[in-house]
Design an enzyme around this catalytic site. Structure first.
Site, mmCIF file in Angstrom:
data_model
loop_
_atom_site.group_PDB
_atom_site.id
_atom_site.type_symbol
_atom_site.label_atom_id
_atom_site.label_comp_id
_atom_site.label_asym_id
_atom_site.label_seq_id
_atom_site.Cartn_x
_atom_site.Cartn_y
_atom_site.Cartn_z
ATOM 1 N N PHE A 1 0.805 -1.230 0.000
ATOM 2 C CA PHE A 1 0.000 0.000 0.000
ATOM 3 C C PHE A 1 0.832 1.271 0.000
ATOM 4 C CE2 PHE A 1 -0.309 2.661 3.798
ATOM 5 C CZ PHE A 1 0.449 1.960 4.721
ATOM 6 N N LYS A 2 2.122 1.166 0.322
ATOM 7 C CA LYS A 2 2.970 2.355 0.338
ATOM 8 C C LYS A 2 3.000 3.041 -1.037
ATOM 9 C CE LYS A 2 4.662 1.611 4.591
ATOM 10 N NZ LYS A 2 4.065 0.346 5.055
#
Ligand SMILES: *Cc1c(COP(=O)(O)O)cnc(C)c1O
Length: 496
Positions: free
Chosen positions: A112-113
């Site tokens: 998700f970064k």
């Protein structure tokens, strides 16, 4: 539109613009930048329902980045959310059994970064132009595994920037490590540290607050900034997908317009769940924010007792991106909870540094009611992966499994049947050993790389290009340093 400025949680810097806050990364007093107020957007969901991800991103981010022009923001968003993502939706929501998984791993590094780090370099470059900065921007990053590669991907070959990543040599998965140390870019540096994530993060924060070093860098034409979630430019893009997920449910008539949803977030540095908290403050109808910890359960203890105690054994778990005992973004929550009493925050942070713990007063603790917190043991995590796969043929990674497991505990505790979004923070392809060994004992004998193929056969999900042939890529970064050498390494890399 009313301007929003940014203040340090520790009080000595106030009223800077969004672009200044993004450029600085962290405030000079050691505090984190927070918006002067949270913009509210109620009763507009009908209008937002049919927006695509980019349109929604523009709508939400423009409320916070008030010194960016509309076209500057459009330009950043277009460059970020393009074909690098293997899903047109950018953040697809999948209904599985009685929950909804918000898949935030369709970006270039399959965690998700990417949602924030694919846009941060463009925000930074735009901010530098607006502030007429002609220095080279040096991004210092500590990573528990995923931020590092996502930041390398985002900043690679971006003119006028250099990026240095510090990761704990023993604290990341084999695939995470390989993703970082095979990364090619003419401005990228990767360094293993003999220590854990907290050591890396503290080391980076110390370099930031070293005034003398800052002056030397400035003279040499460098400006330090951060790609960690201490940078407000990381948090704001993360608010968008909570709206996107809610609107997805609303559009599909899964929920009534007046219904509230729950959101379960696998939590480490408290960045992702803080973005959800900001979304709630903006008017998104959220009932509970479910904060899921692994065996490093500082946040679980804090939310349930009001006492933050980092003095405990650091556990290395199968959800390494959550192996954190000093959760930086909690400072931003405390600031809201105590009505912006910066002296009190300074005291807490001083206590945390000197004694390893602090306790908030009862009136502040009461305000933690927006949150529910639980934790998953290693075996809870393995079991959740197996249960979801056996029941629905859907494979989740270890971090997502922590959130799923805690959500199930929440259901037992409360019997709250509100629709719930489980935030899926990484692809199972990033943690093949831990995921596959949850399913069958035979897989324990195979290594991470061999298991990529096996996972493909078992899940039917295409192997993402992020890990395809990763074993045969040349290792380009082999340096390892001790915690005390981090500053020295920065000096060497920059040639100063
Ligand atoms: C970073 C990360 C987390 C933790 O997110 P925070 O914002 O630090 O709380 C959870 N899961 C994965 C896969 C991550 O990379």
């Amino acid at each position: 539109m009313e301007q929003i400025s940014y203040n340090s949680t520790r009080g000595s810097i106030r009223g800077v613009s969004a672009s200044e806050a993004i450029l600085m990364g962290i405030a000079k007093d050691g505090g984190l930048f927070v918006p002067s107020r949270i913009p509210e957007i109620e009763n507009v969901f009908e209008d937002l329902k049919y927006m695509n991800y980019k349109q929604l991103a523009h709508f939400i981010m423009s409320k916070f980045l008030t010194d960016f022009s509309s076209s500057e923001l459009t330009d950043c968003i277009d460059k970020a959310y393009d074909e690098k993502f293997d899903s047109k939706e950018i953040a697809p929501v999948k209904e599985v059994g009685d929950v909804f998984f918000l898949e935030l791993y369709h970006g270039p590094t399959i965690a998700f970064k990417d949602m924030a780090l694919s846009i941060l370099p463009h925000l930074l470059k735009t901010a530098a132009k607006k502030q007429r900065i002609d220095k080279d921007i040096v991004i210092l990053t500590a990573t528990s595994g995923d931020t590092g590669k996502a930041a390398l991907e985002g900043f690679s070959n971006v003119e006028g920037t250099k990026i240095i990543v510090f990761f704990p040599v023993e604290g990341v998965s084999e695939i995470q490590k390989r993703q970082m140390n095979t990364h090619y870019g003419n401005n990228t540096y990767v360094m293993g540290v003999r220590g854990n994530f907290d050591d890396c993060q503290t080391g980076v924060k110390n370099i930031f607050s070293d005034k003398e070093f800052g002056t030397v860098l400035e003279k040499k034409g460098y400006l330090l900034s951060s790609a960690n979630s201490i940078n407000i430019g990381r948090l704001i893009p993360q608010i968008v997908y909570y709206f996107y997920a809610y609107l997805h449910l609303l559009k599909g008539n899964v929920i009534e317009p007046e219904a509230k949803i729950n959101i379960a977030v696998p939590t480490g540095n408290f960045g992702n769940i803080l973005a959800a908290y900001y979304a709630k403050a903006m008017g998104l109808p959220i009932n509970k924010l479910i904060c899921a910890s692994n065996e490093n359960k500082v946040l679980y203890d804090f939310i349930n007792t009001g006492r933050y105690d980092s003095l405990r054994e650091f556990m290395i778990t199968i959800s390494p991106s959550m192996d954190i005992l000093i959760s930086s973004n909690l400072e931003r929550l405390l600031y809201v909870l105590n009505n912006e009493d910066t002296d009190m925050i300074k005291q807490f942070m001083e206590l945390l540094k000197e004694e390893g713990s602090y306790e908030i007063p009862p009136d502040m603790k009461e305000k933690l009611n927006d949150f529910y917190s639980g934790f998953a043991s290693e075996s809870d995590t393995h079991c959740s992966i197996k249960k979801v796969y056996d029941s629905y043929g859907y494979l989740i990674d270890t971090h997502t499994a922590v959130a799923y497991s805690v959500y199930k505990k929440y259901l037992e505790d409360t019997e709250d049947r509100a629709k719930t979004i489980i935030v899926s923070t990484a692809s199972p392809y990033k943690f093949t050993s831990a995921v596959m060994s949850s399913l069958k004992d035979n897989f324990k004998r195979m290594n991470d790389f061999e298991l990529i193929e096996e996972m493909n056969i078992l899940s039917g999900v295409d192997i993402p290009s992020a890990v395809k042939d990763i074993e045969s890529r040349p290792v380009l970064h082999k340096s390892i340093c001790s915690i005390n050498e981090m500053k020295q390494k920065v000096t060497e890399i920059l040639g100063i």
